[in-house]
Design a protein around this motif. Structure first.
Motif, PDB file in Angstrom:
ATOM      1  N   ALA A  89       0.831  -1.205   0.000  1.00  0.00           N
ATOM      2  CA  ALA A  89       0.000   0.000   0.000  1.00  0.00           C
ATOM      3  C   ALA A  89       0.867   1.257   0.000  1.00  0.00           C
ATOM      4  CB  ALA A  89      -0.925  -0.007   1.212  1.00  0.00           C
ATOM      5  N   ALA A  90       1.947   1.248   0.761  1.00  0.00           N
ATOM      6  CA  ALA A  90       2.833   2.412   0.800  1.00  0.00           C
ATOM      7  C   ALA A  90       3.480   2.639  -0.558  1.00  0.00           C
ATOM      8  CB  ALA A  90       3.896   2.221   1.877  1.00  0.00           C
ATOM      9  N   LEU A  91       3.944   1.575  -1.190  1.00  0.00           N
ATOM     10  CA  LEU A  91       4.544   1.719  -2.519  1.00  0.00           C
ATOM     11  C   LEU A  91       3.515   2.177  -3.543  1.00  0.00           C
ATOM     12  CD1 LEU A  91       6.873  -1.398  -2.603  1.00  0.00           C
ATOM     13  CD2 LEU A  91       7.552   1.001  -2.436  1.00  0.00           C
ATOM     14  N   GLY A  92       2.290   1.678  -3.417  1.00  0.00           N
ATOM     15  CA  GLY A  92       1.224   2.121  -4.315  1.00  0.00           C
ATOM     16  C   GLY A  92       0.931   3.599  -4.160  1.00  0.00           C
ATOM     17  N   CYS A  93       0.892   4.079  -2.917  1.00  0.00           N
ATOM     18  CA  CYS A  93       0.659   5.506  -2.688  1.00  0.00           C
ATOM     19  C   CYS A  93       1.779   6.351  -3.272  1.00  0.00           C
ATOM     20  CB  CYS A  93       0.520   5.784  -1.192  1.00  0.00           C
ATOM     21  SG  CYS A  93      -1.010   5.174  -0.485  1.00  0.00           S
ATOM     22  N   LEU A  94       3.010   5.891  -3.112  1.00  0.00           N
ATOM     23  CA  LEU A  94       4.136   6.627  -3.691  1.00  0.00           C
ATOM     24  C   LEU A  94       4.054   6.658  -5.212  1.00  0.00           C
ATOM     25  CD1 LEU A  94       7.094   5.432  -1.459  1.00  0.00           C
ATOM     26  CD2 LEU A  94       6.090   7.708  -1.546  1.00  0.00           C
ATOM     27  N   ALA A  95       3.659   5.551  -5.816  1.00  0.00           N
ATOM     28  CA  ALA A  95       3.530   5.503  -7.273  1.00  0.00           C
ATOM     29  C   ALA A  95       2.447   6.455  -7.756  1.00  0.00           C
ATOM     30  CB  ALA A  95       3.239   4.069  -7.715  1.00  0.00           C
ATOM     31  N   VAL A  96       1.321   6.497  -7.055  1.00  0.00           N
ATOM     32  CA  VAL A  96       0.233   7.402  -7.431  1.00  0.00           C
ATOM     33  C   VAL A  96       0.685   8.853  -7.301  1.00  0.00           C
ATOM     34  CG1 VAL A  96      -2.061   8.208  -6.727  1.00  0.00           C
ATOM     35  CG2 VAL A  96      -1.614   5.766  -6.941  1.00  0.00           C
ATOM     36  N   MET A  97       1.379   9.174  -6.236  1.00  0.00           N
ATOM     37  CA  MET A  97       1.858  10.551  -6.065  1.00  0.00           C
ATOM     38  C   MET A  97       2.838  10.927  -7.169  1.00  0.00           C
ATOM     39  SD  MET A  97       2.311  10.697  -1.909  1.00  0.00           S
ATOM     40  CE  MET A  97       3.478  12.011  -2.017  1.00  0.00           C
ATOM     41  N   ARG A  98       3.707   9.986  -7.545  1.00  0.00           N
ATOM     42  CA  ARG A  98       4.684  10.273  -8.591  1.00  0.00           C
ATOM     43  C   ARG A  98       3.985  10.499  -9.935  1.00  0.00           C
ATOM     44  NH1 ARG A  98      10.376   7.260  -8.986  1.00  0.00           N
ATOM     45  NH2 ARG A  98      11.379   8.914 -10.137  1.00  0.00           N
ATOM     46  N   LEU A  99       2.959   9.688 -10.220  1.00  0.00           N
ATOM     47  CA  LEU A  99       2.212   9.873 -11.467  1.00  0.00           C
ATOM     48  C   LEU A  99       1.504  11.224 -11.484  1.00  0.00           C
ATOM     49  CD1 LEU A  99       0.720   6.308 -12.017  1.00  0.00           C
ATOM     50  CD2 LEU A  99       2.486   7.452 -13.371  1.00  0.00           C
ATOM     51  N   ARG A 100       0.945  11.626 -10.357  1.00  0.00           N
ATOM     52  CA  ARG A 100       0.276  12.934 -10.290  1.00  0.00           C
ATOM     53  C   ARG A 100       1.261  14.075 -10.515  1.00  0.00           C
ATOM     54  NH1 ARG A 100      -3.889  12.567  -5.188  1.00  0.00           N
ATOM     55  NH2 ARG A 100      -5.347  11.121  -6.145  1.00  0.00           N
ATOM     56  N   LEU A 101       2.443  13.961  -9.934  1.00  0.00           N
ATOM     57  CA  LEU A 101       3.457  15.002 -10.130  1.00  0.00           C
ATOM     58  C   LEU A 101       3.911  15.074 -11.579  1.00  0.00           C
ATOM     59  CD1 LEU A 101       5.670  14.641  -6.921  1.00  0.00           C
ATOM     60  CD2 LEU A 101       4.127  16.510  -7.514  1.00  0.00           C
ATOM     61  N   ARG A 102       4.037  13.919 -12.240  1.00  0.00           N
ATOM     62  CA  ARG A 102       4.415  13.913 -13.659  1.00  0.00           C
ATOM     63  C   ARG A 102       3.347  14.574 -14.499  1.00  0.00           C
ATOM     64  NH1 ARG A 102       7.069   8.056 -15.082  1.00  0.00           N
ATOM     65  NH2 ARG A 102       8.996   8.351 -13.927  1.00  0.00           N
ATOM     66  N   ARG A 103       2.077  14.297 -14.191  1.00  0.00           N
ATOM     67  CA  ARG A 103       0.977  14.899 -14.972  1.00  0.00           C
ATOM     68  C   ARG A 103       0.921  16.409 -14.765  1.00  0.00           C
ATOM     69  NH1 ARG A 103      -3.835  10.547 -13.843  1.00  0.00           N
ATOM     70  NH2 ARG A 103      -2.931   8.848 -15.075  1.00  0.00           N
ATOM     71  N   GLU A 104       1.195  16.864 -13.527  1.00  0.00           N
ATOM     72  CA  GLU A 104       1.171  18.305 -13.263  1.00  0.00           C
ATOM     73  C   GLU A 104       2.329  19.001 -13.965  1.00  0.00           C
ATOM     74  OE1 GLU A 104       1.205  18.812  -9.060  1.00  0.00           O
ATOM     75  OE2 GLU A 104      -0.839  18.052  -8.804  1.00  0.00           O
ATOM     76  N   ASP A 105       3.495  18.350 -14.048  1.00  0.00           N
ATOM     77  CA  ASP A 105       4.645  18.953 -14.692  1.00  0.00           C
ATOM     78  C   ASP A 105       4.474  18.994 -16.204  1.00  0.00           C
ATOM     79  OD1 ASP A 105       5.874  19.403 -12.308  1.00  0.00           O
ATOM     80  OD2 ASP A 105       7.135  17.594 -12.377  1.00  0.00           O
ATOM     81  N   ALA A 106       3.747  18.046 -16.762  1.00  0.00           N
ATOM     82  CA  ALA A 106       3.609  17.969 -18.220  1.00  0.00           C
ATOM     83  C   ALA A 106       2.624  18.957 -18.762  1.00  0.00           C
ATOM     84  CB  ALA A 106       3.131  16.595 -18.631  1.00  0.00           C
TER      85      ALA A 106
END
Length: 106
Positions: A89-106
């Motif tokens: 669950a912790a790794l999943g949350c980190l992955a979701v946060m990373r994907l959100r940051l990539r989408r915001e940067d793009a």
């Protein structure tokens, strides 16, 4: 104009300092033996407080370890599922946060 304000402020501060000096002028410092007793008492009090906190720490740690061991003894499958679920669950949350940051940067 500014010089008058500064002088007025200086007079007010001087009056307040004189009032403070008058209020605390008759305070005498404690004697050396009294001060030594105070320091020794404070050292003993802190030692007792550290000892008490350490005992509380040990009790809480013992309680937590016993709960985990009881959980492992009564329901080992549930224990191992929980042991696997939390890191996933912790790794999943980190992955979701990373994907959100990539989408915001793009």
């Amino acid at each position: 104009m500014k010089k008058e304000k500064d002088e007025e402020l200086l007079r007010m501060l001087s009056a307040d300092l004189e009032r403070l000096d008058a209020q605390y002028g008759d305070v005498t410092p404690p004697s050396l033996p009294q001060l030594e007793r105070l320091i020794a008492g404070e050292a003993i009090r802190r030692q007792h407080q550290r000892r008490r906190e350490f005992l509380w720490f040990l009790l809480v740690a013992l309680f937590m370890v016993s709960v985990v061991l009881l959980g492992l003894g009564f329901a080992p499958v549930t224990y191992w599922i929980l042991q696997a679920a939390f890191p996933i669950a912790a790794l999943g949350c980190l992955a979701v946060m990373r994907l959100r940051l990539r989408r915001e940067d793009a």
